[in-house]
Design an enzyme around this catalytic site. Sequence first.
Site, PDB file in Angstrom:
ATOM      1  CE1 TYR A  86     -19.461  15.077  17.109  1.00 32.42           C
ATOM      2  CE2 TYR A  86     -21.422  16.395  16.666  1.00 32.42           C
ATOM      3  CZ  TYR A  86     -20.355  16.076  17.490  1.00 32.42           C
ATOM      4  OH  TYR A  86     -20.179  16.735  18.693  1.00 32.42           O
TER       5      TYR A  86
ATOM      6  CB  SER B  13     -23.788  17.307  19.586  1.00 32.66           C
ATOM      7  OG  SER B  13     -23.902  18.253  18.542  1.00 32.66           O
TER       8      SER B  13
END
Length: 268
Positions: free
Chosen positions: A179, A166
């Site tokens: 995250y 990501s």
Amino acid sequence: MTTSPDKVDSEEAAATPSVPDLTGRVAVVTGASRGIGYFIAKQMAAAGAHVIAVARTVGGLEELDDEIKAEAARTGKGAATLVPLDLADMEGIDRLGGAVNDRWGKLDILVANAGVLGVIAPIGHVEAKTFEKVMAINLTSTWRLIRSVDPLLRKSDAGRAILMSSGAAHAGRAFWAPYAASKAAVEAFARSWADETRNMPLCVNAFDPGATRTAMRAQAMPGEDPETLPHPSEVAAWVLPLASPALTETGRIFQARQKRWVSYRLPD
């Protein structure tokens, strides 16, 4: 000497993704019951692969299987084996590798796609159980999966491993710490694994999908208009070239939104 997650040495890819011939290839795709993983599995099967579709949600897996069977009836290409598995079940991940070995004796493609967001919150406000779940699903299960299938990928004539990352791994954005940290660690796995296997026919890369019209994105950005984002099927199409036996890239990241490969650099 350490390396920075910042990247240089970018190069443009094709304007549209190529579809490799995956006939006879065996692929494990995690998080295959919805979102990007669903379409990766569907498109790999359409390209000829036998997809081992792994996810918690049985209904989503069954829907995927119906789609793959319908396409196979039209084209004669592709098949699926469904594996309902919660990736928090670490021993279950170990059994997955054994089952693949018993049936096929090798693995050609791994797509470690499954992941969870956790919460968007100040780092000091994140509850321990939330942090631990993010790390267990995004990081520990990825390591366990690598450990389980690495010997099988080495048996392939052209093993391909794709670990979902990501842009959050590099942004250092407020409120995204758990995250982001999990995805930065996944990229470290990919780079180290690629270096370990650099003289083998196994290529290991990370894939950054960018903002995509998924349930996870809606959870993170509830006020965003999803129609402004690419559909997960569009993003999934860029994963397929990374599974091609003709691929030579390893230890890099492919950014789907920018349609390019990027590399790492040492810190300033």
